[in-house]
Design a protein around this motif. Structure first.
Motif, PDB file in Angstrom:
ATOM      1  N   VAL A   7      10.972  -1.955   7.291  1.00  0.00           N
ATOM      2  CA  VAL A   7       9.816  -2.419   6.529  1.00  0.00           C
ATOM      3  C   VAL A   7       9.619  -1.578   5.274  1.00  0.00           C
ATOM      4  CG1 VAL A   7       7.287  -2.565   6.616  1.00  0.00           C
ATOM      5  CG2 VAL A   7       8.653  -3.509   8.472  1.00  0.00           C
ATOM      6  N   LEU A   8       9.849  -0.282   5.383  1.00  0.00           N
ATOM      7  CA  LEU A   8       9.699   0.606   4.230  1.00  0.00           C
ATOM      8  C   LEU A   8      10.843   0.438   3.225  1.00  0.00           C
ATOM      9  CD1 LEU A   8       8.525   3.897   5.993  1.00  0.00           C
ATOM     10  CD2 LEU A   8       7.141   2.338   4.604  1.00  0.00           C
ATOM     11  N   THR A   9      11.986  -0.052   3.694  1.00  0.00           N
ATOM     12  CA  THR A   9      13.159  -0.195   2.828  1.00  0.00           C
ATOM     13  C   THR A   9      13.147  -1.504   2.038  1.00  0.00           C
ATOM     14  OG1 THR A   9      14.422   1.160   4.363  1.00  0.00           O
ATOM     15  CG2 THR A   9      15.688  -0.151   2.817  1.00  0.00           C
ATOM     16  N   ILE A  10      12.563  -2.531   2.581  1.00  0.00           N
ATOM     17  CA  ILE A  10      12.568  -3.847   1.924  1.00  0.00           C
ATOM     18  C   ILE A  10      11.993  -3.794   0.503  1.00  0.00           C
ATOM     19  CG2 ILE A  10      11.557  -6.177   2.010  1.00  0.00           C
ATOM     20  CD1 ILE A  10      11.966  -6.039   5.073  1.00  0.00           C
ATOM     21  N   PRO A  11      10.814  -3.198   0.270  1.00  0.00           N
ATOM     22  CA  PRO A  11      10.288  -3.170  -1.101  1.00  0.00           C
ATOM     23  C   PRO A  11      11.182  -2.385  -2.058  1.00  0.00           C
ATOM     24  CG  PRO A  11       8.599  -2.514   0.462  1.00  0.00           C
ATOM     25  CD  PRO A  11       9.864  -2.624   1.219  1.00  0.00           C
ATOM     26  N   ILE A  12      11.836  -1.334  -1.563  1.00  0.00           N
ATOM     27  CA  ILE A  12      12.725  -0.549  -2.418  1.00  0.00           C
ATOM     28  C   ILE A  12      13.943  -1.381  -2.819  1.00  0.00           C
ATOM     29  CG2 ILE A  12      14.279   1.449  -2.445  1.00  0.00           C
ATOM     30  CD1 ILE A  12      12.091   2.953  -0.892  1.00  0.00           C
ATOM     31  N   ALA A  13      14.499  -2.116  -1.870  1.00  0.00           N
ATOM     32  CA  ALA A  13      15.643  -2.976  -2.177  1.00  0.00           C
ATOM     33  C   ALA A  13      15.252  -4.072  -3.172  1.00  0.00           C
ATOM     34  CB  ALA A  13      16.197  -3.579  -0.891  1.00  0.00           C
ATOM     35  N   LEU A  14      14.093  -4.686  -2.955  1.00  0.00           N
ATOM     36  CA  LEU A  14      13.624  -5.715  -3.893  1.00  0.00           C
ATOM     37  C   LEU A  14      13.374  -5.127  -5.279  1.00  0.00           C
ATOM     38  CD1 LEU A  14      11.144  -7.683  -1.597  1.00  0.00           C
ATOM     39  CD2 LEU A  14      13.400  -8.438  -2.395  1.00  0.00           C
ATOM     40  N   ALA A  15      12.784  -3.942  -5.326  1.00  0.00           N
ATOM     41  CA  ALA A  15      12.531  -3.285  -6.613  1.00  0.00           C
ATOM     42  C   ALA A  15      13.838  -2.966  -7.326  1.00  0.00           C
ATOM     43  CB  ALA A  15      11.701  -2.020  -6.409  1.00  0.00           C
ATOM     44  N   ALA A  16      14.877  -2.588  -6.583  1.00  0.00           N
ATOM     45  CA  ALA A  16      16.178  -2.295  -7.198  1.00  0.00           C
ATOM     46  C   ALA A  16      16.742  -3.541  -7.883  1.00  0.00           C
ATOM     47  CB  ALA A  16      17.154  -1.755  -6.151  1.00  0.00           C
ATOM     48  N   VAL A  17      16.587  -4.683  -7.246  1.00  0.00           N
ATOM     49  CA  VAL A  17      17.043  -5.943  -7.860  1.00  0.00           C
ATOM     50  C   VAL A  17      16.236  -6.227  -9.127  1.00  0.00           C
ATOM     51  CG1 VAL A  17      17.232  -8.442  -7.519  1.00  0.00           C
ATOM     52  CG2 VAL A  17      17.883  -6.877  -5.677  1.00  0.00           C
ATOM     53  N   ILE A  18      14.933  -6.012  -9.072  1.00  0.00           N
ATOM     54  CA  ILE A  18      14.074  -6.238 -10.238  1.00  0.00           C
ATOM     55  C   ILE A  18      14.460  -5.305 -11.376  1.00  0.00           C
ATOM     56  CG2 ILE A  18      11.690  -6.029 -11.061  1.00  0.00           C
ATOM     57  CD1 ILE A  18      10.900  -7.034  -8.184  1.00  0.00           C
ATOM     58  N   VAL A  19      14.732  -4.044 -11.069  1.00  0.00           N
ATOM     59  CA  VAL A  19      15.174  -3.082 -12.087  1.00  0.00           C
ATOM     60  C   VAL A  19      16.489  -3.546 -12.696  1.00  0.00           C
ATOM     61  CG1 VAL A  19      16.101  -0.743 -12.403  1.00  0.00           C
ATOM     62  CG2 VAL A  19      13.967  -1.073 -11.134  1.00  0.00           C
ATOM     63  N   TRP A  20      17.432  -3.909 -11.843  1.00  0.00           N
ATOM     64  CA  TRP A  20      18.769  -4.285 -12.302  1.00  0.00           C
ATOM     65  C   TRP A  20      18.717  -5.433 -13.316  1.00  0.00           C
ATOM     66  CZ3 TRP A  20      23.261  -1.922 -11.967  1.00  0.00           C
ATOM     67  CH2 TRP A  20      24.429  -2.627 -12.286  1.00  0.00           C
TER      68      TRP A  20
ATOM     69  N   LEU B  19       6.959 -10.726 -10.116  1.00  0.00           N
ATOM     70  CA  LEU B  19       7.973  -9.975  -9.364  1.00  0.00           C
ATOM     71  C   LEU B  19       7.720  -8.468  -9.374  1.00  0.00           C
ATOM     72  CD1 LEU B  19      11.234 -11.906 -10.310  1.00  0.00           C
ATOM     73  CD2 LEU B  19       9.844 -12.098  -8.253  1.00  0.00           C
ATOM     74  N   ALA B  20       7.646  -7.879 -10.569  1.00  0.00           N
ATOM     75  CA  ALA B  20       7.510  -6.415 -10.632  1.00  0.00           C
ATOM     76  C   ALA B  20       6.172  -5.952 -10.059  1.00  0.00           C
ATOM     77  CB  ALA B  20       7.680  -5.934 -12.070  1.00  0.00           C
ATOM     78  N   ASP B  21       5.107  -6.627 -10.416  1.00  0.00           N
ATOM     79  CA  ASP B  21       3.807  -6.266  -9.831  1.00  0.00           C
ATOM     80  C   ASP B  21       3.732  -6.682  -8.365  1.00  0.00           C
ATOM     81  OD1 ASP B  21       2.600  -4.971 -11.947  1.00  0.00           O
ATOM     82  OD2 ASP B  21       1.594  -6.754 -12.713  1.00  0.00           O
ATOM     83  N   GLY B  22       4.303  -7.837  -8.054  1.00  0.00           N
ATOM     84  CA  GLY B  22       4.229  -8.366  -6.695  1.00  0.00           C
ATOM     85  C   GLY B  22       4.961  -7.536  -5.664  1.00  0.00           C
ATOM     86  N   VAL B  23       6.022  -6.854  -6.075  1.00  0.00           N
ATOM     87  CA  VAL B  23       6.783  -6.050  -5.109  1.00  0.00           C
ATOM     88  C   VAL B  23       5.930  -4.906  -4.541  1.00  0.00           C
ATOM     89  CG1 VAL B  23       7.901  -4.392  -6.665  1.00  0.00           C
ATOM     90  CG2 VAL B  23       9.102  -5.179  -4.638  1.00  0.00           C
ATOM     91  N   MET B  24       4.890  -4.527  -5.277  1.00  0.00           N
ATOM     92  CA  MET B  24       3.989  -3.496  -4.759  1.00  0.00           C
ATOM     93  C   MET B  24       3.224  -4.002  -3.541  1.00  0.00           C
ATOM     94  SD  MET B  24       2.485  -1.517  -8.075  1.00  0.00           S
ATOM     95  CE  MET B  24       2.196  -2.886  -9.169  1.00  0.00           C
ATOM     96  N   LEU B  25       3.001  -5.301  -3.475  1.00  0.00           N
ATOM     97  CA  LEU B  25       2.271  -5.881  -2.347  1.00  0.00           C
ATOM     98  C   LEU B  25       3.166  -6.144  -1.139  1.00  0.00           C
ATOM     99  CD1 LEU B  25       0.091  -8.455  -4.301  1.00  0.00           C
ATOM    100  CD2 LEU B  25      -0.622  -6.247  -3.374  1.00  0.00           C
ATOM    101  N   VAL B  26       4.465  -6.214  -1.371  1.00  0.00           N
ATOM    102  CA  VAL B  26       5.397  -6.536  -0.290  1.00  0.00           C
ATOM    103  C   VAL B  26       5.307  -5.526   0.842  1.00  0.00           C
ATOM    104  CG1 VAL B  26       7.853  -6.734   0.306  1.00  0.00           C
ATOM    105  CG2 VAL B  26       6.971  -7.845  -1.746  1.00  0.00           C
TER     106      VAL B  26
END
Length: 177
Positions: free
Chosen positions: A134-147, A161-168
């Motif tokens: 659960v803690l890893t999912i937002p980091i993985a999603l954020a990495a895709v957004i950064v990329w 996406l970028a703001d929304g990943v904080m809520l994930v």
């Protein structure tokens, strides 16, 4: 508690209000070279980790609180770099010195991914495999957004996406709990 909240309020106000005179022009904290992303990450991490910790009567120096704060700081820092990428041309034109403006977009993306990697290795002690996922999912999603971050992307990319990943992470932890 009031003193703690006061320093966050002061940073938030001084972020936009002119506080320093540089070359005859008044500037806010966000205009100081390279400071903007760190201020954003600090205030967001403090509000989303320290305030709940205080509410739960945890000391801010408790190991779990420190790890969660650092983890959140680096996570938000990576997302702040994404917004600097979005504002690349505008910041260049206004003379605001940001990471993309000084080091380039590619280097900024690498810094953001490094910040996410640091956040990923900061794991609170005693976390179960399910919570680790659960803690890893937002980091993985954020990495895709950064990329895929680019200043030419529509505002929805950043607002949703970028703001929304904080809520994930909140939603995932809420679902698992």
């Amino acid at each position: 508690m009031i003193g703690f909240l006061a320093h966050l309020a002061a940073i938030s106000l001084l972020y936009s209000l002119p506080v320093v005179r540089i070359r005859g022009r008044w500037r806010a904290l966000r205009d100081l070279p390279l400071l903007k992303v760190f201020l954003i990450a600090y205030v967001w991490a403090a509000v989303t980790v320290w305030i709940p910790a205080l509410y739960l009567h945890k000391t801010l120096t408790a190991p779990v609180v420190l790890v969660l704060f650092a983890r959140r700081f680096f996570f938000i820092l990576a997302l702040a770099f994404v917004f600097d990428i979005r504002d690349y041309t505008k910041d260049l034109l206004s003379g605001t010195h940001t990471f993309p403006g000084l080091f380039g977009v590619k280097a900024t993306k690498l810094l953001a991914l490094l910040a996410l990697a640091v956040a990923g290795v900061l794991i609170p002690q005693g976390v179960t495999p399910l919570y680790l996922l659960v803690l890893t999912i937002p980091i993985a999603l954020a990495a895709v957004i950064v990329w895929y971050a680019d200043e030419m992307r529509p505002d929805y990319y950043f607002a949703v996406l970028a703001d929304g990943v904080m809520l994930v992470q909140f939603l995932a932890v809420y679902w698992v709990s």
